[in-house]
Design a protein around this motif. Structure first.
Motif, PDB file in Angstrom:
ATOM      1  N   GLU A   1      -4.439  -1.973   4.015  1.00 47.42           N
ATOM      2  CA  GLU A   1      -4.661  -1.498   5.379  1.00 47.42           C
ATOM      3  C   GLU A   1      -5.428  -2.528   6.204  1.00 47.42           C
TER       4      GLU A   1
ATOM      5  N   ALA B   1      -8.758  -0.557   0.191  1.00 47.57           N
ATOM      6  CA  ALA B   1      -8.426  -0.680   1.615  1.00 47.57           C
ATOM      7  C   ALA B   1      -7.736  -1.997   1.952  1.00 47.57           C
TER       8      ALA B   1
ATOM      9  N   GLY C   1       0.843  -1.200   0.000  1.00 46.49           N
ATOM     10  CA  GLY C   1       0.000   0.000   0.000  1.00 46.49           C
ATOM     11  C   GLY C   1       0.868   1.235   0.000  1.00 46.49           C
ATOM     12  N   PRO C   2       0.297   2.398  -0.057  1.00 47.92           N
ATOM     13  CA  PRO C   2      -1.151   2.601  -0.105  1.00 47.92           C
ATOM     14  C   PRO C   2      -1.699   2.400  -1.513  1.00 47.92           C
TER      15      PRO C   2
ATOM     16  N   LEU D   1     -10.910   2.929   9.629  1.00 46.80           N
ATOM     17  CA  LEU D   1     -10.797   2.250   8.340  1.00 46.80           C
ATOM     18  C   LEU D   1     -12.168   1.799   7.841  1.00 46.80           C
TER      19      LEU D   1
ATOM     20  N   ASP E   1      -8.403   2.570  15.162  1.00 50.15           N
ATOM     21  CA  ASP E   1      -7.935   2.446  13.779  1.00 50.15           C
ATOM     22  C   ASP E   1      -8.899   1.602  12.948  1.00 50.15           C
TER      23      ASP E   1
END
Length: 120
Positions: free
Chosen positions: A71, A68, A12-13, A111, A107
């Motif tokens: 993450e 995503a 990522g990102p 997300l 977190d």
């Protein structure tokens, strides 16, 4: 003995780029701090208007989930570490590792809001 080679994913990102000239959505790994769609970025997924049969809102929700993925993987791995610490603390009778848990929870909620399109 047979060995297996493991292929790793693109780090990522990953970012979403909505094409303005047509209804395509691209997901790219941004390189060198690029914030715009660029030939220097590495393509991850191209959701063409001809190949993606989802409604535009659904296609964008799918793109957020795909973007995503790196993450989500990091968060899942962090969750495993926190879980192991919590289990060890419980077995030792020292209580829970609350600071790590609170940060992981925050977190995860952030997300999930991003994936759901609620991050502003």
């Amino acid at each position: 003995m047979m060995t297996t080679k493991t292929t790793t994913h693109t780090p990522g990102p990953w970012r979403i780029y909505k094409r303005t000239d047509r209804a395509d959505i691209q997901i790219e790994h941004t390189k060198s701090g690029n914030t715009d769609a660029s030939p220097f970025n590495q393509g991850i997924c191209d959701m063409s208007e001809f190949e993606c049969r989802a409604r535009p809102e659904e296609a964008m929700a799918n793109a957020r989930l795909i973007a995503a993925a790196p993450e989500l993987l990091v968060l899942l791995k962090r969750g495993q570490v926190v879980r192991e610490h919590m289990l060890a603390a419980l077995k030792a009778g020292t209580g829970l590792v609350s600071g790590e848990w609170v940060k992981l929870d925050r977190d995860a909620r952030d997300l999930l809001a991003t994936i759901d399109g609620k991050d502003g």
